[in-house]
Design a protein around this motif. Sequence first.
Motif, PDB file in Angstrom:
ATOM      1  N   TYR A 198       0.847  -1.192   0.000  1.00  0.00           N
ATOM      2  CA  TYR A 198       0.000   0.000   0.000  1.00  0.00           C
ATOM      3  C   TYR A 198       0.882   1.241   0.000  1.00  0.00           C
ATOM      4  N   SER A 202      -2.746   5.584  -1.219  1.00  0.00           N
ATOM      5  CA  SER A 202      -3.856   4.622  -1.157  1.00  0.00           C
ATOM      6  C   SER A 202      -4.424   4.550   0.263  1.00  0.00           C
ATOM      7  N   GLU A 331      -6.031  -7.301  -1.755  1.00  0.00           N
ATOM      8  CA  GLU A 331      -5.666  -6.533  -2.938  1.00  0.00           C
ATOM      9  C   GLU A 331      -6.516  -5.263  -3.099  1.00  0.00           C
ATOM     10  N   SER A 333      -7.459  -3.228  -0.315  1.00  0.00           N
ATOM     11  CA  SER A 333      -7.126  -2.300   0.797  1.00  0.00           C
ATOM     12  C   SER A 333      -7.935  -2.316   2.096  1.00  0.00           C
ATOM     13  N   VAL A 388     -11.736  -5.018 -10.930  1.00  0.00           N
ATOM     14  CA  VAL A 388     -11.847  -3.668 -10.368  1.00  0.00           C
ATOM     15  C   VAL A 388     -10.594  -2.851 -10.649  1.00  0.00           C
ATOM     16  N   ARG A 389     -10.802  -1.532 -10.616  1.00  0.00           N
ATOM     17  CA  ARG A 389      -9.756  -0.566 -10.913  1.00  0.00           C
ATOM     18  C   ARG A 389      -9.903   0.584  -9.931  1.00  0.00           C
ATOM     19  N   GLY A 390      -8.795   1.145  -9.475  1.00  0.00           N
ATOM     20  CA  GLY A 390      -8.888   2.298  -8.588  1.00  0.00           C
ATOM     21  C   GLY A 390      -7.599   2.581  -7.856  1.00  0.00           C
ATOM     22  N   PRO A 391      -7.536   3.762  -7.208  1.00  0.00           N
ATOM     23  CA  PRO A 391      -6.273   4.195  -6.596  1.00  0.00           C
ATOM     24  C   PRO A 391      -5.870   3.427  -5.343  1.00  0.00           C
ATOM     25  N   TRP A 392      -6.772   2.594  -4.775  1.00  0.00           N
ATOM     26  CA  TRP A 392      -6.328   1.754  -3.655  1.00  0.00           C
ATOM     27  C   TRP A 392      -6.465   0.271  -3.981  1.00  0.00           C
ATOM     28  N   ILE A 393      -6.391  -0.046  -5.290  1.00  0.00           N
ATOM     29  CA  ILE A 393      -6.473  -1.425  -5.765  1.00  0.00           C
ATOM     30  C   ILE A 393      -5.096  -1.841  -6.290  1.00  0.00           C
ATOM     31  N   ALA A 394      -4.677  -3.074  -5.948  1.00  0.00           N
ATOM     32  CA  ALA A 394      -3.380  -3.558  -6.409  1.00  0.00           C
ATOM     33  C   ALA A 394      -3.367  -3.701  -7.931  1.00  0.00           C
ATOM     34  N   GLY A 395      -2.238  -3.316  -8.525  1.00  0.00           N
ATOM     35  CA  GLY A 395      -2.019  -3.491  -9.952  1.00  0.00           C
ATOM     36  C   GLY A 395      -0.904  -4.495 -10.219  1.00  0.00           C
ATOM     37  N   TRP A 417      -6.437  -3.991 -14.793  1.00  0.00           N
ATOM     38  CA  TRP A 417      -7.449  -4.177 -13.755  1.00  0.00           C
ATOM     39  C   TRP A 417      -7.124  -5.425 -12.931  1.00  0.00           C
ATOM     40  N   LEU A 418      -7.539  -5.398 -11.662  1.00  0.00           N
ATOM     41  CA  LEU A 418      -7.392  -6.575 -10.807  1.00  0.00           C
ATOM     42  C   LEU A 418      -8.499  -7.573 -11.107  1.00  0.00           C
TER      43      LEU A 418
END
Lengths: 575, 575
Positions: A198, A202, A331, A333, A388-395, A417-418
Amino acid sequence: MYSTMQDVPLLVSRLLRHGSTVHSDSQVTTWTGGEAHRRSYGETGARAAQLAHALTDELRTEPGDRVATLMWNNAEHLETYFAVPSMGAVLHTLNLRLPPEQLAWVVNHAADRVVLVNGTLLPLLAPLLPKLSSVEHVVVVGEGDTSVLAGCRPAVHDYETLLSGRPTAYPWPDLAETTAAALCYTSGTTGDPKGVVYSHRSIYLHSLHVNTVEAMAVSSADLALPVVPMFHVNAWGLPHAAFLGGVSLLMPDRFLQPGPLADMIEAERPTYAAAVPTIWQGLLGELAARPRDISSLRRVTIGGSTCPPSLMREFQERHGVKVEHAWGMTETSPLGSYAHPPRGLTGEDAWSYRVSQGRFPASVEPRLIGPDGAEQPWDGVSAGELEVRGPWIAGAYYGGPETGPDRPADRFSPDGWLRTGDVGTITADGYLTITDRAKDVIKSGGEWISSVELENHLMAHPRIAEAAVVAVADEVWGERPLAAVVYAPNGDEAGTTSGGAPDGAAADDSGRDAPGHEALRAFLADRVPRWQLPERWTTIDEVPKTSVGKFDKKQLRARHAAGELGVVTLDRLDD
Amino acid sequence: MYSTMQDVPLLVSRLLRHGSTVHSDSQVTTWTGGEAHRRSYGETGARAAQLAHALTDELRTEPGDRVATLMWNNAEHLETYFAVPSMGAVLHTLNLRLPPEQLAWVVNHAADRVVLVNGTLLPLLAPLLPKLSSVEHVVVVGEGDTSVLAGCRPAVHDYETLLSGRPTAYPWPDLAETTAAALCYTSGTTGDPKGVVYSHRSIYLHSLHVNTVEAMAVSSADLALPVVPMFHVNAWGLPHAAFLGGVSLLMPDRFLQPGPLADMIEAERPTYAAAVPTIWQGLLGELAARPRDISSLRRVTIGGSTCPPSLMREFQERHGVKVEHAWGMTETSPLGSYAHPPRGLTGEDAWSYRVSQGRFPASVEPRLIGPDGAEQPWDGVSAGELEVRGPWIAGAYYGGPETGPDRPADRFSPDGWLRTGDVGTITADGYLTITDRAKDVIKSGGEWISSVELENHLMAHPRIAEAAVVAVADEVWGERPLAAVVYAPNGDEAGTTSGGAPDGAAADDSGRDAPGHEALRAFLADRVPRWQLPERWTTIDEVPKTSVGKFDKKQLRARHAAGELGVVTLDRLDD
């Protein structure tokens, strides 16, 4: 055109400074098994600064170094949550429930230089130390038998001695907000554990989200009880969110059994709590056996695994506690979705939404990818794997100190995307329902059959104790479901089976008067589309389980592959 | 070590997509004066896409172009809030209450290329058009007399015609989150208006904050009524926050008078509302004269100027509405602080906190700079000018299309913090109380005297109608206070003055039996430290006021400088 906004990064040190000044009188209370120890957020801030000085000046911790914790939920663990990332190091929370060899593996993979350990957990750590090549310092927090550390290679320190006399302010560095802040490993039922790192950004964004009304809605008016461990995806983000919102915290330390938990809730009167279903199940049983006053609790968040609706209803109806269902993973957060019913709905109308996995927050963008790789509509029916996609999602996963990020194709899509590994549906108004794990879903002729749905229908039959459904290869359809059922011991309900048909009843079964496979299929036929009905059936004594009690479908598939299951194949029904 | 989090920017288009999918059934309701027009967030998203297509394909709007609105709070204005920033252009909300010459000045300074205008506001815009050199397109929204636009230079369009038939999806671009998104000008009582340019990042973070329990705490369970105009610091961030949290909106359009407002609240039953004190004062009067059912309202936010405690109490006690006080300014997006009382306090104990300006959110870092330039402690007593830092706080003003950012030294510190121009105190538990404007504070011998505090004490005297205190030059102390008092017409209270002393009573005053200046100073002496007591006094007929009814201290200082005030100087009291 340019923006005239200030360029100020989102940092954990900002949360620390905010919580320890604006909310200096908020408190962290640690249960000690009959009493409580109290510390203000102002004091917590001062001690976090002392810890940072100790780590920097005494243990020579450098920016980016991993500092691990093997600790329960308590005030000192909270201090590490803020001191370690704020000084530029990375907090690695160790899951004390991992098998010892996995615990050693993750410490070595992360190359942790320092381990802070509760004295009561030394018997777990000490035997591993010879294998932990990167660890230079062990810091013992609280009382414990330190004789087990005699002769160990790393230097041993006492936490309070280390902090004592150091300055109570620290010049927290100006970091880039994408700097690594904290590290968690997934428990990894298959393969090695995977590290998720993290960032300050995030954590900050996730904390803001936790404090919104659409999620946990905690605030400075709350005393929040994270029963969920601080080594379990950062206690779902509650400690960081607590400093952002001035939320006072009640920490259970190692007193997680139903009896002590109930005692603590009665004595300390939290307004909010968060835990996995098993904890709430245990607490309900405890309260039924020996009532306590838990009337201070207004709301609880339940997550980590899908919660049985009956448990949610019992909690609410018997104790007046609002139970809120949430979905997430290491993954994510972890907050991925949260179930508040739509505006205006109450009672039974609201329940169908409350038992779902809920709605996504704005920072979690979802899509469902169907069997053919195409995005599925949000109609509450079309199933797909949730991405899912986003600023606190693992890539990516952490590849280790020597290597770059690890992006396995089965976990991350080509566009980043995760892939959550969960299969489900989304309604037109944004409610997620998880129906299966992607690896357990049965891919039959380009359509998906939920193994969990078939199992739940079968287990609703009064003569079925357990049922597991797995995919088996089929020449025509690719895969078809195999249903493995466990009959309940014969009892009074024998005559009440609704799906019982005379043909073939119990002909090949151990259960006396039990419905046969044909009868079970007929029972299912009233509940699912005909094309989903299994042709392959077997009766077993027990569904194999994993160490945490989940159905072990991998083992079931292996037993089938070895020809051990004695499968009966019924004629496929005409379409 | 590296973070494994995805790199996903914080964009207005994410709020738009989220609100119009996950919360597609949330609604924006626009009051039409007796009925309401309803549109779902799903429809709003489709229309925002159509608007973006129209602006791009038909009006040839480019990234970074300014698109202005001269509109009331309504569904179409909401569409511009999302379409314009999401496509990469900048939304400039025009304050329709500005004097026409200032309105023209800000349009020219911003170099707006498009103006969207409500038909009902054409009489305001049309006479200005010849002066608006940058404007190429005028888009008329809703009904109105378009004949006033005959022969104008810019092309004229009808909003609905422009949108009609265009695609309901738009490929929103991937922007950097620091891209300019929206532009507001301060109303500027001195000098030219100053432009503040919000970024996608600042709007996103501010929206998250608005939805936390520590601030407005709105959610998808609410129907929120922004009475505060959408041209007034983005209606305090509520429209963007509404899409983030799925908050349904009730828009009053131009029906802002107490009667229509009360009718609308009774008919549409909002749960939450936000407005300046004047609006609530008017509504209370209206309800006293002609009761309506406003029981749907659970909470209201009051801000924009300090709210009289009596108004807050009356609202709460008579109507059961919880009134929440907030502080902010155009430069702070605007949320700077929000007054929720500390945990556990209720009733009178809570009121002293509720009438303060409240606590800062984590993203607003405060400091108080005292008379000597040093940071002041948070003790509830030491006063200083409030300076703030954070990701949604201005670090400069917009210098215009031809120049760079403008950072006047009296508004921005050398290290980049915003100087708010407000003087106040902060308590140990983080509560802000604004005591004065920095330009009105009296700097006496290295200490600060609050003009507002002296005025409030004087105006509490039953024989004083108004009192204004301004700084005047003093050879010894630098500055000292001059008190200008207006006596109330003589009445029954004449004999009840508590501070009345025989000496000098009314000797030089117009009010019969009124207390003299010595008596007033003695009255103050019971209430403030002796060193703050004014020696200089004058009696005037009326305190001069600005166009919005605030004390015009600039004018009072000018009259003093011109020797027009007939100042009496009392002997300074021994210390």
